[in-house]
Design a protein around this motif. Structure first.
Motif, mmCIF file in Angstrom:
data_model
loop_
_atom_site.group_PDB
_atom_site.id
_atom_site.type_symbol
_atom_site.label_atom_id
_atom_site.label_comp_id
_atom_site.label_asym_id
_atom_site.label_seq_id
_atom_site.Cartn_x
_atom_site.Cartn_y
_atom_site.Cartn_z
ATOM 1 N N ALA A 171 0.811 -1.220 0.000
ATOM 2 C CA ALA A 171 0.000 0.000 0.000
ATOM 3 C C ALA A 171 0.849 1.277 0.000
ATOM 4 C CB ALA A 171 -0.974 -0.010 1.176
ATOM 5 N N PRO A 172 1.914 1.366 0.802
ATOM 6 C CA PRO A 172 2.706 2.602 0.812
ATOM 7 C C PRO A 172 3.411 2.880 -0.513
ATOM 8 C CG PRO A 172 3.118 1.298 2.788
ATOM 9 C CD PRO A 172 2.367 0.424 1.847
ATOM 10 N N HIS A 173 3.522 1.849 -1.355
ATOM 11 C CA HIS A 173 4.234 2.005 -2.624
ATOM 12 C C HIS A 173 3.300 2.288 -3.791
ATOM 13 C CE1 HIS A 173 7.797 0.657 -0.549
ATOM 14 N NE2 HIS A 173 7.235 -0.484 -0.230
ATOM 15 N N THR A 174 2.014 2.533 -3.519
ATOM 16 C CA THR A 174 1.059 2.823 -4.584
ATOM 17 C C THR A 174 0.352 4.148 -4.312
ATOM 18 O OG1 THR A 174 -0.895 1.782 -3.574
ATOM 19 C CG2 THR A 174 0.622 0.345 -4.769
ATOM 20 N N ARG A 175 -0.152 4.754 -5.359
ATOM 21 C CA ARG A 175 -0.836 6.040 -5.226
ATOM 22 C C ARG A 175 -2.135 5.912 -4.439
ATOM 23 N NH1 ARG A 175 -0.519 11.283 -4.486
ATOM 24 N NH2 ARG A 175 -2.177 12.474 -5.500
ATOM 25 N N LEU A 176 -2.826 4.781 -4.604
ATOM 26 C CA LEU A 176 -4.106 4.599 -3.930
ATOM 27 C C LEU A 176 -3.948 4.257 -2.448
ATOM 28 C CD1 LEU A 176 -6.023 2.680 -6.735
ATOM 29 C CD2 LEU A 176 -6.544 4.968 -5.866
ATOM 30 N N LYS A 177 -2.743 3.834 -2.051
ATOM 31 C CA LYS A 177 -2.432 3.543 -0.645
ATOM 32 C C LYS A 177 -3.300 2.434 -0.051
ATOM 33 C CE LYS A 177 0.636 6.763 -0.746
ATOM 34 N NZ LYS A 177 2.040 6.378 -0.962
ATOM 35 N N ILE A 178 -3.643 1.454 -0.871
ATOM 36 C CA ILE A 178 -4.393 0.302 -0.376
ATOM 37 C C ILE A 178 -3.833 -0.960 -1.003
ATOM 38 C CG2 ILE A 178 -6.535 1.582 0.042
ATOM 39 C CD1 ILE A 178 -7.594 0.629 -2.565
ATOM 40 N N GLY A 179 -4.202 -2.118 -0.439
ATOM 41 C CA GLY A 179 -3.774 -3.397 -1.000
ATOM 42 C C GLY A 179 -2.977 -4.229 -0.019
ATOM 43 N N GLY A 180 -2.873 -5.523 -0.327
ATOM 44 C CA GLY A 180 -2.199 -6.472 0.548
ATOM 45 C C GLY A 180 -0.684 -6.457 0.411
ATOM 46 N N PRO A 181 0.000 -7.280 1.200
ATOM 47 C CA PRO A 181 1.465 -7.322 1.194
ATOM 48 C C PRO A 181 2.024 -8.224 0.096
ATOM 49 C CG PRO A 181 0.639 -8.833 2.834
ATOM 50 C CD PRO A 181 -0.569 -8.150 2.252
ATOM 51 N N ALA A 182 3.264 -7.991 -0.281
ATOM 52 C CA ALA A 182 3.970 -8.863 -1.218
ATOM 53 C C ALA A 182 4.654 -9.977 -0.434
ATOM 54 C CB ALA A 182 5.017 -8.071 -1.995
ATOM 55 N N GLU A 183 4.593 -11.189 -0.973
ATOM 56 C CA GLU A 183 5.309 -12.294 -0.329
ATOM 57 C C GLU A 183 6.787 -11.949 -0.214
ATOM 58 O OE1 GLU A 183 6.007 -17.138 -0.883
ATOM 59 O OE2 GLU A 183 4.920 -15.991 -2.411
ATOM 60 N N GLY A 185 6.121 3.266 -10.150
ATOM 61 C CA GLY A 185 5.669 4.271 -9.189
ATOM 62 C C GLY A 185 4.346 3.926 -8.536
ATOM 63 N N GLY A 186 3.637 2.929 -9.083
ATOM 64 C CA GLY A 186 2.367 2.514 -8.495
ATOM 65 C C GLY A 186 1.250 3.524 -8.677
ATOM 66 N N GLY A 193 5.087 9.090 -11.935
ATOM 67 C CA GLY A 193 5.420 7.727 -12.333
ATOM 68 C C GLY A 193 6.895 7.599 -12.625
ATOM 69 N N THR A 194 7.337 6.379 -12.856
ATOM 70 C CA THR A 194 8.723 6.160 -13.258
ATOM 71 C C THR A 194 8.851 6.385 -14.751
ATOM 72 O OG1 THR A 194 8.330 3.799 -13.621
ATOM 73 C CG2 THR A 194 9.117 4.469 -11.428
ATOM 74 N N VAL A 195 10.083 6.575 -15.206
ATOM 75 C CA VAL A 195 10.323 6.774 -16.638
ATOM 76 C C VAL A 195 9.897 5.536 -17.421
ATOM 77 C CG1 VAL A 195 12.140 7.028 -18.382
ATOM 78 C CG2 VAL A 195 12.159 8.472 -16.318
ATOM 79 N N GLY A 196 10.267 4.348 -16.927
ATOM 80 C CA GLY A 196 9.904 3.126 -17.626
ATOM 81 C C GLY A 196 8.406 2.948 -17.744
ATOM 82 N N GLY A 197 7.700 3.129 -16.633
ATOM 83 C CA GLY A 197 6.251 2.998 -16.647
ATOM 84 C C GLY A 197 5.589 4.060 -17.507
ATOM 85 N N SER A 198 6.142 5.269 -17.496
ATOM 86 C CA SER A 198 5.570 6.365 -18.279
ATOM 87 C C SER A 198 5.693 6.108 -19.771
ATOM 88 C CB SER A 198 6.273 7.684 -17.915
ATOM 89 O OG SER A 198 6.062 8.007 -16.552
ATOM 90 N N VAL A 199 6.832 5.534 -20.180
ATOM 91 C CA VAL A 199 7.026 5.222 -21.597
ATOM 92 C C VAL A 199 6.163 4.024 -21.993
ATOM 93 C CG1 VAL A 199 8.699 4.407 -23.316
ATOM 94 C CG2 VAL A 199 9.320 6.229 -21.716
#
Length: 293
Positions: free
Chosen positions: A19-31, A61-62, A125-131
């Motif tokens: 969640a802290p790594h996304t704009r919406l600030k919600i969601g479960g954890p990564a394994e 950038g999420g 966003g990140t450059v990669g994601g933006s492109v």
């Protein structure tokens, strides 16, 4: 076989909240959340995941991502080290790492008196994601400045794709390789004052047509050919429609705002409701732009 955390203890976190790594600030954890130090280590991580049949997701950038409320199995990889976030200019070309932030690239370019990216100000966003998503609007798209993209293929090989090999569309591209390592941009020298004027105009235009910067929000649907998704949603009588803590933005109905307490399930239910009502009342089937894990 040892887990990723055992194989790469210095760069891996277990059960890391996403969640802290996304704009919406919600969601479960990564394994597993993995942040490689360089390209060689990234290749090693991807090889280890392939050998153990561990699913891999790349997290930029999420800003256009919804993470479901359940835990995310496998490895989530973030390119946050200096090897992936560098921005360089040799007097002729600008090269940015795929993990660099777009706003850092824009600021760097403007400082050098280089034009071509300033109308993207305010897009996160990140450059990669933006492109990969070809961010932009009627003021300009990032694809217009792309000269080449260095990718990492599924086989772990670095490959440079020139502009003539790339196909871009509105908020999309044919870049389907797992990783964008770097992007080279063709930018032109211009009067710094003129660049700043275009940047200010783009900033004002964008900020009046998007949710407030303090809101946790994300864009929901692609614009159908020749149409505006936001206008279609308004026509369907869905202004400020809400499910739980998820509400359509009053400034642009094609954005969802996640109020405190919002769950991923709230947003997915709202997406389904909007899509169904727009289809029923306008005959147009909206295509979701928001990525869902």
């Amino acid at each position: 076989m040892p887990s990723l955390a055992d194989q790469f203890p210095t760069i891996t976190k277990r059960n890391e909240p996403l969640a802290p790594h996304t704009r919406l600030k919600i969601g479960g954890p990564a394994e597993f959340l993995v942040e490689p130090a360089d390209v060689d280590e990234l290749r090693t991580v991807l090889d280890a995941c392939a050998a153990a049949k561990v699913p891999v997701r790349m997290l930029g950038g999420g800003f256009n991502l919804l993470v479901r409320d359940d835990p995310v199995p496998g490895a989530v990889v973030r390119l946050t080290s200096a090897a992936f976030t560098m921005i360089e200019w040799d007097g002729k070309k600008v090269v940015a790492g795929g993990g660099a932030q777009l706003f850092d690239l824009i600021a760097f370019s403007v400082r050098q008196g280089l034009a071509g990216l300033e109308t993207l100000v305010g897009i996160r966003g990140t450059v990669g994601g933006s492109v990969r998503c070809n961010v932009g609007d009627k003021l300009g798209e990032i694809a217009q400045a792309v000269r080449s993209v260095t990718v990492l293929t599924e086989a772990g090989k670095g490959q440079v794709r020139g502009r003539e090999e790339l196909a871009f569309s509105e908020h999309g591209s044919d870049l389907d390789e797992p990783v964008i390592l770097a992007v080279e941009f063709a930018l032109d020298r211009d009067d710094p004052g003129a660049i700043l004027r275009r940047m200010r105009k783009a900033w004002v235009t964008r900020k009046t047509t998007e949710p407030h910067s303090f809101q946790h929000a994300a864009r929901l649907f692609h614009n159908p050919q020749g149409k505006s998704a936001a206008a279609l949603i308004d026509r369907a009588g869905l202004a400020k429609a809400r499910v739980g803590g998820a509400e359509l933005s009053e400034r642009n109905a094609n954005y969802v705002v996640a109020h405190p307490g919002t769950t991923a399930a709230d947003i997915l239910q709202l997406v389904d409701h909007v899509r169904a009502k727009v289809k029923e009342r306008t005959g147009v089937a909206l295509d979701r732009e928001l990525h869902v894990w």
